[in-house]
Design a protein around this motif. Structure first.
Motif, PDB file in Angstrom:
ATOM      1  N   VAL A 112       0.849  -1.184   0.000  1.00 32.53           N
ATOM      2  CA  VAL A 112       0.000   0.000   0.000  1.00 32.53           C
ATOM      3  C   VAL A 112       0.890   1.243   0.000  1.00 32.53           C
ATOM      4  O   VAL A 112       1.799   1.375   0.825  1.00 32.53           O
ATOM      5  CB  VAL A 112      -0.934   0.008   1.235  1.00 32.53           C
ATOM      6  N   LEU A 113       0.619   2.148  -0.940  1.00 33.99           N
ATOM      7  CA  LEU A 113       1.378   3.394  -1.055  1.00 33.99           C
ATOM      8  C   LEU A 113       0.783   4.465  -0.148  1.00 33.99           C
ATOM      9  O   LEU A 113      -0.427   4.487   0.076  1.00 33.99           O
ATOM     10  CB  LEU A 113       1.358   3.893  -2.500  1.00 33.99           C
ATOM     11  N   PRO A 114       1.625   5.378   0.353  1.00 36.31           N
ATOM     12  CA  PRO A 114       1.095   6.453   1.195  1.00 36.31           C
ATOM     13  C   PRO A 114       0.254   7.429   0.382  1.00 36.31           C
ATOM     14  O   PRO A 114       0.479   7.610  -0.813  1.00 36.31           O
ATOM     15  CB  PRO A 114       2.352   7.131   1.738  1.00 36.31           C
ATOM     16  N   VAL A 134     -13.955  -1.611   5.003  1.00 33.90           N
ATOM     17  CA  VAL A 134     -13.806  -2.803   5.845  1.00 33.90           C
ATOM     18  C   VAL A 134     -12.550  -2.729   6.714  1.00 33.90           C
ATOM     19  O   VAL A 134     -12.447  -3.439   7.704  1.00 33.90           O
ATOM     20  CB  VAL A 134     -13.795  -4.108   5.007  1.00 33.90           C
ATOM     21  N   ALA A 135     -11.601  -1.857   6.332  1.00 33.94           N
ATOM     22  CA  ALA A 135     -10.383  -1.697   7.134  1.00 33.94           C
ATOM     23  C   ALA A 135      -9.671  -0.414   6.708  1.00 33.94           C
ATOM     24  O   ALA A 135      -9.867   0.075   5.593  1.00 33.94           O
ATOM     25  CB  ALA A 135      -9.457  -2.895   6.958  1.00 33.94           C
ATOM     26  N   GLN A 136      -8.863   0.087   7.604  1.00 32.27           N
ATOM     27  CA  GLN A 136      -7.983   1.220   7.312  1.00 32.27           C
ATOM     28  C   GLN A 136      -6.557   0.682   7.314  1.00 32.27           C
ATOM     29  O   GLN A 136      -6.115   0.111   8.317  1.00 32.27           O
ATOM     30  CB  GLN A 136      -8.143   2.316   8.379  1.00 32.27           C
ATOM     31  N   LEU A 137      -5.857   0.834   6.200  1.00 30.86           N
ATOM     32  CA  LEU A 137      -4.512   0.281   6.062  1.00 30.86           C
ATOM     33  C   LEU A 137      -3.460   1.384   6.115  1.00 30.86           C
ATOM     34  O   LEU A 137      -3.652   2.461   5.549  1.00 30.86           O
ATOM     35  CB  LEU A 137      -4.383  -0.462   4.726  1.00 30.86           C
ATOM     36  N   GLN A 138      -2.376   1.104   6.782  1.00 30.98           N
ATOM     37  CA  GLN A 138      -1.244   2.026   6.811  1.00 30.98           C
ATOM     38  C   GLN A 138      -0.383   1.804   5.563  1.00 30.98           C
ATOM     39  O   GLN A 138      -0.351   0.704   5.010  1.00 30.98           O
ATOM     40  CB  GLN A 138      -0.386   1.792   8.062  1.00 30.98           C
ATOM     41  N   ALA A 139       0.297   2.846   5.127  1.00 32.31           N
ATOM     42  CA  ALA A 139       1.243   2.708   4.028  1.00 32.31           C
ATOM     43  C   ALA A 139       2.285   1.667   4.417  1.00 32.31           C
ATOM     44  O   ALA A 139       2.697   1.594   5.576  1.00 32.31           O
ATOM     45  CB  ALA A 139       1.908   4.044   3.740  1.00 32.31           C
ATOM     46  N   GLY A 140       2.656   0.820   3.475  1.00 32.86           N
ATOM     47  CA  GLY A 140       3.634  -0.225   3.738  1.00 32.86           C
ATOM     48  C   GLY A 140       3.033  -1.587   4.010  1.00 32.86           C
ATOM     49  O   GLY A 140       3.744  -2.590   4.009  1.00 32.86           O
ATOM     50  N   VAL A 141       1.712  -1.646   4.238  1.00 32.18           N
ATOM     51  CA  VAL A 141       1.052  -2.933   4.450  1.00 32.18           C
ATOM     52  C   VAL A 141       1.111  -3.731   3.148  1.00 32.18           C
ATOM     53  O   VAL A 141       0.917  -3.190   2.060  1.00 32.18           O
ATOM     54  CB  VAL A 141      -0.417  -2.742   4.894  1.00 32.18           C
ATOM     55  N   ILE A 142       1.387  -5.030   3.272  1.00 32.23           N
ATOM     56  CA  ILE A 142       1.462  -5.917   2.103  1.00 32.23           C
ATOM     57  C   ILE A 142       0.249  -6.821   2.090  1.00 32.23           C
ATOM     58  O   ILE A 142      -0.136  -7.370   3.121  1.00 32.23           O
ATOM     59  CB  ILE A 142       2.746  -6.765   2.142  1.00 32.23           C
ATOM     60  N   GLY A 143      -0.345  -6.971   0.911  1.00 29.46           N
ATOM     61  CA  GLY A 143      -1.487  -7.862   0.748  1.00 29.46           C
ATOM     62  C   GLY A 143      -1.315  -8.748  -0.473  1.00 29.46           C
ATOM     63  O   GLY A 143      -0.521  -8.443  -1.364  1.00 29.46           O
ATOM     64  N   SER A 144      -2.053  -9.842  -0.498  1.00 31.09           N
ATOM     65  CA  SER A 144      -2.062 -10.738  -1.662  1.00 31.09           C
ATOM     66  C   SER A 144      -3.040 -10.206  -2.690  1.00 31.09           C
ATOM     67  O   SER A 144      -4.196  -9.936  -2.367  1.00 31.09           O
ATOM     68  CB  SER A 144      -2.484 -12.150  -1.255  1.00 31.09           C
TER      69      SER A 144
END
Length: 185
Positions: A112-114, A134-144
């Motif tokens: 996830v980019l900032p 459904v969620a709040q993601l921080q920059a740097g989180v990795i997902g499939s």
């Protein structure tokens, strides 16, 4: 006698000798996409790191010094060149080097980019229309990466504060690990 002095002179000057020179990157084809000389797969292309410890080397052999050690399985990287069993990769920060192909996985992941305010969370939506967070993601989180339409990607993320994985949609331009307008199935 002169031909024997040339490699020694080049080495003394810090220049690469022909045997130590890294192989050139393959020529790009129309549209900026080439084909790997070893795998015949598109270049560049995204893959991910297979293990928690991957040495990034200066050149395509174990004789070359280690520039960096990645310590995060699943991290997306971009293959930009191939040479025998080695792949030249680039990470999301632009760092490049060589890794053994066996340390890479074809599993697609993205980071996830900032946003404008780097500390601001990025919303993950229930649907590709941008409704129901459904969620709040921080920059740097990795997902499939499960799929991409060219503008939205379906991402599955393991979040420690939630039980199990969170499945949702994120705008494709908010991710590093998929190309603009790329469709992933």
């Amino acid at each position: 006698m002169l031909p024997l002095l040339v490699p020694a002179l080049l080495a003394a000057l810090g220049a690469a000798t022909p045997a130590a020179a890294a192989p050139p990157a393959p020529a790009a084809q129309e549209g900026g996409v080439g084909v790997g000389p070893v795998t015949k797969l598109p270049l560049p292309r995204y893959v991910s790191l297979k293990t928690d410890r991957v040495n990034l080397r200066e050149g395509p052999s174990k004789d070359h010094r280690t520039l960096w050690v990645f310590q995060r399985a699943g991290l997306p990287v971009e293959i930009v060149s191939e040479f025998e069993t080695w792949r030249r990769i680039r990470d999301s920060e632009g760092t490049e080097g060589w890794v053994l192909h066996s340390l890479l996985s074809g599993r697609r992941t993205a980071v996830v980019l900032p946003q404008g305010d780097k500390a601001a969370p990025v919303p993950l939506y229930a649907r590709a229309d941008g409704s129901d967070v459904v969620a709040q993601l921080q920059a740097g989180v990795i997902g499939s990466v499960k799929s991409c339409t060219g503008s939205w990607c379906r991402l599955v993320v393991a979040l420690p504060q939630k039980r199990g994985d969170v499945d949702g949609y994120l705008r494709q331009d908010r991710l590093w690990g998929v190309y603009p307008n790329e469709k992933v199935e």
